[in-house]
Design a protein around this motif. Structure first.
Motif, PDB file in Angstrom:
ATOM      1  N   VAL A  40      43.931  31.322  21.187  1.00 20.73           N
ATOM      2  CA  VAL A  40      43.831  31.410  22.201  1.00 20.73           C
ATOM      3  C   VAL A  40      43.273  30.270  23.433  1.00 20.73           C
ATOM      4  O   VAL A  40      43.180  29.982  23.986  1.00 20.73           O
ATOM      5  CB  VAL A  40      42.283  32.553  22.204  1.00 20.73           C
ATOM      6  N   ASP A  44      44.732  28.570  26.586  1.00 21.89           N
ATOM      7  CA  ASP A  44      44.441  28.976  27.964  1.00 21.89           C
ATOM      8  C   ASP A  44      43.910  27.739  27.962  1.00 21.89           C
ATOM      9  O   ASP A  44      43.772  27.359  29.298  1.00 21.89           O
ATOM     10  CB  ASP A  44      42.939  29.441  27.607  1.00 21.89           C
ATOM     11  N   GLU A 120      39.789  32.984  29.705  1.00 19.06           N
ATOM     12  CA  GLU A 120      40.941  34.584  29.214  1.00 19.06           C
ATOM     13  C   GLU A 120      41.226  35.328  29.880  1.00 19.06           C
ATOM     14  O   GLU A 120      42.181  36.522  29.220  1.00 19.06           O
ATOM     15  CB  GLU A 120      40.506  34.948  27.796  1.00 19.06           C
ATOM     16  N   ALA A 121      40.709  35.781  30.924  1.00 22.87           N
ATOM     17  CA  ALA A 121      41.613  37.152  32.168  1.00 22.87           C
ATOM     18  C   ALA A 121      43.369  36.799  31.648  1.00 22.87           C
ATOM     19  O   ALA A 121      44.118  35.951  32.073  1.00 22.87           O
ATOM     20  CB  ALA A 121      41.492  36.456  33.377  1.00 22.87           C
ATOM     21  N   LEU A 122      43.422  38.419  32.001  1.00 21.52           N
ATOM     22  CA  LEU A 122      44.915  39.229  31.488  1.00 21.52           C
ATOM     23  C   LEU A 122      45.588  38.503  32.911  1.00 21.52           C
ATOM     24  O   LEU A 122      46.712  37.234  32.533  1.00 21.52           O
ATOM     25  CB  LEU A 122      44.880  39.900  31.139  1.00 21.52           C
ATOM     26  N   ARG A 123      45.189  38.258  34.313  1.00 24.78           N
ATOM     27  CA  ARG A 123      46.048  37.938  35.173  1.00 24.78           C
ATOM     28  C   ARG A 123      46.087  36.412  35.522  1.00 24.78           C
ATOM     29  O   ARG A 123      47.250  35.958  35.326  1.00 24.78           O
ATOM     30  CB  ARG A 123      44.331  38.291  36.339  1.00 24.78           C
ATOM     31  N   GLN A 124      45.236  35.764  34.643  1.00 23.03           N
ATOM     32  CA  GLN A 124      45.199  34.377  34.999  1.00 23.03           C
ATOM     33  C   GLN A 124      46.524  33.780  33.694  1.00 23.03           C
ATOM     34  O   GLN A 124      47.815  32.654  33.900  1.00 23.03           O
ATOM     35  CB  GLN A 124      44.170  33.533  34.496  1.00 23.03           C
ATOM     36  N   ARG A 125      46.568  33.798  33.024  1.00 26.54           N
ATOM     37  CA  ARG A 125      47.529  34.136  32.168  1.00 26.54           C
ATOM     38  C   ARG A 125      49.024  34.306  32.223  1.00 26.54           C
ATOM     39  O   ARG A 125      49.866  33.611  31.651  1.00 26.54           O
ATOM     40  CB  ARG A 125      47.474  34.659  30.762  1.00 26.54           C
ATOM     41  N   ALA A 126      48.816  35.719  32.928  1.00 27.87           N
ATOM     42  CA  ALA A 126      49.822  36.195  33.661  1.00 27.87           C
ATOM     43  C   ALA A 126      50.920  34.890  34.715  1.00 27.87           C
ATOM     44  O   ALA A 126      51.639  34.233  34.629  1.00 27.87           O
ATOM     45  CB  ALA A 126      49.669  37.403  33.682  1.00 27.87           C
ATOM     46  N   HIS A 174      49.445  42.701  38.177  1.00 26.43           N
ATOM     47  CA  HIS A 174      48.323  42.564  37.912  1.00 26.43           C
ATOM     48  C   HIS A 174      47.268  42.339  39.331  1.00 26.43           C
ATOM     49  O   HIS A 174      46.523  41.243  39.735  1.00 26.43           O
ATOM     50  CB  HIS A 174      47.390  41.551  37.088  1.00 26.43           C
TER      51      HIS A 174
END
Length: 311
Positions: A40, A44, A120-126, A174
Motif C-alpha cells: 500500500v 500510494d 489511501e483514499a479510493l478516489r485518489q487511487r482511481a 467516485h
C-alpha cells in the motif's frame, strides 16, 4: 577441512536457534500485514510522487514553451502553425491565459493528494495515475510543439484528451465527499479537460493546414464547423455527467468565446465559424447549467423530504 569450522560455529547456531523459534510465530502472524503495508505504502507513495513530478515537468515545459529559457516560443514554432492566424480553430491570444488557473488548480490538487487522509483514499487511487499521465503528456506536447513536430503533437494531444476524459469518468464514478474535495480535485480536472477539448480541435486544424489536406474538398470553413460541433457535443456530455461539470463547461466556453472574437474580428475571418462557436457556447452552457440545476433541485427536495436521492 570444513568439518572443524562447522563444529566451531555450531554452538553459536544452537544458542541463537531458540530465539529464532520464539520470534517465528510472531513474524508469521505479522507477515500478511507487513506485506500489505509495504504494497500500500509503495503504490500510494509512488502515485503521489508521480503526480508531483508530472506537475513539475509540465510547469518547466510550459516555461520553456513560452520562450523563457531562450528557445522558440510555441506560437512561433513550425512556421506559426500554433498561432491565432494560422487556422480557423485557433482562439484569440488572451484565451491562453486560462493556463494560469489550470496550473494553480493542479498545484492545489497536488498538495491536496499529499494530505494523510488522501494517501489511501479510493478516489485518489482511481484518478491519481490518470492525472499524473495527463501532466506528463502535457509536458511532452509542449516539447513536441516547440520542436515543430505538428504530427507528434497531435498524437500526444489525442492521448492527453483521452486520459482526461477517462479521469472525468472516474471522478463521476467516485463522487467527492466534501466541498473542499470538489474545489481541489474536480474543478481543476474539469477546467483542464474543457480547455484541452478546445486545444485538440485547434491542434487537429494545424496538422491538416500544414499538410494542405482538404477532405472531400469541402473547404476549411465546413470542417471547422464540423469540428466545433464535435467538440461542443463532447463538452456537453462531460458537462452533463456526474453532478454537473460546470468547470469543464466554463473552460470550453472560454475557448469558444475567444474563438468567436478571433474569427469575427481577426484574420482569417469566418462568419460561419464564429456563429458555430456561438451556438456551441450556448449549447454547452445550457447542458451543464441544466444538469447542475436539476441535481441541486433534487437534493434540496430530498432534504425537505428527509432522504437523499440517487442522481
Amino acid at each position: 577441512m570444513l568439518r572443524p569450522a562447522i563444529n566451531a560455529v555450531r554452538p553459536a547456531i544452537d544458542a541463537v536457534r531458540p530465539a529464532v523459534e520464539a520470534v517465528r510465530p510472531a513474524l508469521r502472524t505479522a507477515s500478511p500485514y507487513l506485506r500489505r503495508t509495504r504494497e500500500v505504502l509503495g503504490t500510494d507513495l509512488a502515485r503521489q510522487c508521480a503526480v508531483t513530478l508530472g506537475l513539475l515537468f509540465s510547469l518547466v515545459a510550459a516555461a520553456g514553451g513560452s520562450g523563457q529559457f531562450g528557445g522558440t516560443a510555441i506560437k512561433d514554432a513550425a512556421g506559426g502553425a500554433y498561432s491565432t492566424e494560422f487556422t480557423l480553430l485557433a482562439p484569440d491570444g488572451p484565451a491562453f491565459s486560462i493556463w494560469s488557473p489550470i496550473y494553480l488548480g493542479l498545484a492545489a490538487y497536488t498538495v491536496f493528494q499529499w494530505l494523510p487522509g488522501q494517501r489511501e483514499a479510493l478516489r485518489q487511487r482511481a484518478v491519481g495515475w490518470l492525472v499524473a499521465a495527463s501532466l506528463l503528456l502535457n509536458g511532452i506536447w509542449i516539447v513536441s510543439a516547440q520542436a515543430g513536430l505538428v504530427g507528434l503533437s497531435l498524437v500526444v494531444m489525442a492521448g492527453l484528451l483521452g486520459v482526461l476524459l477517462v479521469a472525468m469518468r472516474v471522478l463521476n464514478r467516485h463522487p467527492a465527499g466534501t466541498r473542499a474535495e470538489v474545489c481541489l480535485v474536480d474543478v481543476p480536472v474539469g477546467l483542464y479537460t474543457g480547455w484541452i477539448l478546445v486545444a485538440a480541435g485547434a491542434n487537429a486544424a494545424s496538422w491538416f493546414t500544414v499538410h494542405g489536406i482538404d477532405l472531400f474538398g469541402w473547404g476549411a470553413d465546413v470542417w471547422a464547423v464540423i469540428t466545433i460541433a464535435a467538440v461542443s457535443f463532447t463538452g456537453a456530455v462531460v458537462a452533463m455527467s456526474g453532478r454537473g461539470r460546470m468547470s469543464a463547461a466554463l473552460a470550453l466556453c472560454w475557448g469558444l468565446g475567444w474563438l468567436i472574437i478571433a474569427r469575427w474580428f481577426g484574420e482569417p475571418g469566418s462568419v460561419p465559424v464564429a456563429v458555430a462557436a456561438g451556438f456551441g457556447l450556448f449549447f454547452v452552457l445550457m447542458c451543464g447549467g441544466s444538469r447542475t440545476f436539476r441535481v441541486g433541485h433534487e437534493e434540496r427536495r430530498a432534504i425537505r423530504q428527509g432522504y437523499v436521492p440517487e442522481i
